[in-house]
Design an enzyme around this catalytic site. Sequence first.
Site, mmCIF file in Angstrom:
data_model
loop_
_atom_site.group_PDB
_atom_site.id
_atom_site.type_symbol
_atom_site.label_atom_id
_atom_site.label_comp_id
_atom_site.label_asym_id
_atom_site.label_seq_id
_atom_site.Cartn_x
_atom_site.Cartn_y
_atom_site.Cartn_z
ATOM 1 N N HIS A 272 -1.326 -16.446 13.433
ATOM 2 C CA HIS A 272 -0.754 -16.141 14.505
ATOM 3 C C HIS A 272 0.060 -14.703 14.549
ATOM 4 C CE1 HIS A 272 -1.360 -19.612 17.107
ATOM 5 N NE2 HIS A 272 -1.785 -20.269 16.112
ATOM 6 N N ASP B 150 4.455 -7.509 15.578
ATOM 7 C CA ASP B 150 4.355 -8.987 16.220
ATOM 8 C C ASP B 150 2.984 -9.144 16.362
ATOM 9 O OD1 ASP B 150 5.151 -11.320 17.525
ATOM 10 O OD2 ASP B 150 6.468 -10.085 18.701
HETATM 11 C C1 GDG Z 1 4.259 -16.333 17.168
HETATM 12 C C2 GDG Z 1 3.655 -15.060 16.656
HETATM 13 C C3 GDG Z 1 2.250 -14.859 18.456
HETATM 14 C C4 GDG Z 1 11.258 -17.884 23.799
HETATM 15 N N1 GDG Z 1 12.358 -18.469 24.367
HETATM 16 C C5 GDG Z 1 12.395 -19.315 25.111
HETATM 17 C C6 GDG Z 1 11.139 -19.938 25.214
HETATM 18 N N2 GDG Z 1 10.449 -18.972 24.312
HETATM 19 C C7 GDG Z 1 8.965 -18.976 24.352
HETATM 20 C C8 GDG Z 1 8.159 -17.863 25.017
HETATM 21 C C9 GDG Z 1 6.825 -17.584 24.513
HETATM 22 C C10 GDG Z 1 7.365 -18.348 23.011
HETATM 23 O O1 GDG Z 1 8.442 -18.770 22.919
HETATM 24 C C11 GDG Z 1 7.515 -17.150 22.043
HETATM 25 O O2 GDG Z 1 6.186 -16.563 21.609
HETATM 26 P P1 GDG Z 1 5.825 -15.382 21.137
HETATM 27 O O3 GDG Z 1 4.604 -14.757 21.085
HETATM 28 O O4 GDG Z 1 6.561 -14.045 21.865
HETATM 29 O O5 GDG Z 1 6.548 -15.061 19.396
HETATM 30 P P2 GDG Z 1 6.671 -16.335 18.134
HETATM 31 O O6 GDG Z 1 7.357 -17.346 18.625
HETATM 32 O O7 GDG Z 1 7.085 -15.490 17.218
HETATM 33 O O8 GDG Z 1 5.065 -16.695 17.950
HETATM 34 C C12 GDG Z 1 3.631 -14.085 18.023
HETATM 35 C C13 GDG Z 1 2.499 -16.173 18.738
HETATM 36 O O9 GDG Z 1 2.747 -16.959 17.531
HETATM 37 C C14 GDG Z 1 1.193 -16.791 19.450
HETATM 38 O O10 GDG Z 1 0.004 -16.605 18.654
HETATM 39 O O11 GDG Z 1 2.046 -14.133 19.882
HETATM 40 O O12 GDG Z 1 3.187 -12.781 17.352
HETATM 41 O O13 GDG Z 1 4.724 -14.655 15.925
HETATM 42 O O14 GDG Z 1 6.058 -18.534 25.053
HETATM 43 O O15 GDG Z 1 8.104 -17.859 26.490
HETATM 44 N N3 GDG Z 1 10.462 -20.946 25.893
HETATM 45 C C15 GDG Z 1 11.574 -21.719 26.530
HETATM 46 N N4 GDG Z 1 12.712 -21.282 26.410
HETATM 47 C C16 GDG Z 1 13.289 -20.333 25.674
HETATM 48 O O16 GDG Z 1 14.535 -20.000 25.460
HETATM 49 N N5 GDG Z 1 11.069 -22.549 27.224
#
Ligand code: GDG
Length: 463
Positions: free
Chosen positions: A156, A365
Amino acid sequence: MTRLVVVSNRVEEAGKNQTSVGGLAVSIQAALETYGGIWFGWSGKYAAKVSVRPNVTSTNGLTYATLDLSPQDYEEYYSGYANRVIWPVFHYRPDLMTFRRKDYDGYRRVNAYFAKKLAPLLEGDDFIWVHDYHLIPLAHELRQKGVNHPIGFFLHIPFPVPEVLTALPGHHELVESLCAYDVVGFQTEMDLYAFHNYITREIQGQVMSNGIVKANGRTFFAGVFPIGIDVENAAAVAEDSKKSTTTVKMQESLHGRPMIIGVDRLDYSKGIMERFLAFEHFLQVCPEFQEQCATLIQIAPLSRSDVQEYKEMRDEISTAAGRINGRFSEFNWVPIRYMNHRFKRRTLMGFFRTSHVGFVTPLRDGMNLVAKEYIAAQDPEDPGVLVLSHFAGAVHELDDHSLVVNPYNIEEVADALKQALVMPLDERQARWTEMMKTLRRNDITTWREKFVAALREAPYSVN
Ligand code: GDG
């Protein structure tokens, strides 16, 4: 019947802890519903006395098998090697790595332990899909136990170029263990390219033009599977949430003035400090937006707060927010609303829809699902603009229609904020329409199906 066995560091059981269930958990649950099977991994609990057998529960036809970790496992495997070695190096920050041999031993020990507990649960024609950097050596450990099932791995996070990866002590052993999989999936072409370079330059493997890799005595497929989101669901939740009390209160609190939103786990890879500095510069050079009171809503739930680097970063970012607010606030306006708690997914989607700008500027990222969720949540009649880092995996799909910025260049980021806030409606709609097409073409179902299809092709051979 062929079953899918999903293995990830954490298992998110359906119906539990809905604030933390993200797109990935929903997708894994959907895959398990389609194929039937087991979701295996750490329970999230650590205790001095851990049970010998996995805790197996079944909900709505899905089976969850979870293991607890001992405090030593948690410290060495999770906090130590996974989060203080692999995470920084794979995000191009070897300077933040804290390597200790005992953490690496703990990482290998927990992977061997997972393999030992998983192997007896497997049935004849199961296929296994392992997720993320915590579990790179898992297939190697399973093979040692005689498991010959097709095993796939999806990373990821980014895969760093060899010049950076070779800063990680024991990198040969780590990457060689990846060769025990049948399918190795990455988020972007850049990650795959870096992997190919490592294979040929560091471990003298061969890369064929059809994606087949021969290395460390094995033949497997390595490819790009950019993760997507459930676009229609995100759009529907955002549309529904616009009438929710919280979204309405948020809108009222802005008095019709522009809102810019950032949502990230509090992590140095997300570039929150650089984003604040760029917003500060924007307020300084665009005084008209001080008068219009553009507000940056930054939601940054705490993560890995027991790791020292994260504690320090938290202090620095809080200090910067306080300083910028002290400098620009008026009696009826605060420029940055900075929050460290989580919100319900529905609330988040409502906030995305309300915002004029999605401010997504990580320093590095794997993909960044927030960028995709922001687009999916927009009102087609009046969409916002995505300001997106050149270093987010999502830029490879959205670069033509978002405003792409170098997050280290605060003047450029400030210019992009201004461009976003003054962009005419027809241009916003045209950009948004194209980005939605991309999101729909490559949504979470496509991602899952493409990966599973590649896994079904195993075993791979050169001819
Ligand atoms: C890893 C990789 C890759 C965030 N704050 C809240 C909340 N979130 C949710 C977001 C999104 C998820 O968490 C975060 O996903 P990201 O992709 O932005 O980042 P990582 O957590 O670092 O994820 C990344 C991912 O895996 C998938 O392959 O894209 O690069 O680092 O869905 O909306 N959700 C809620 N409350 C919050 O305060 N409910």
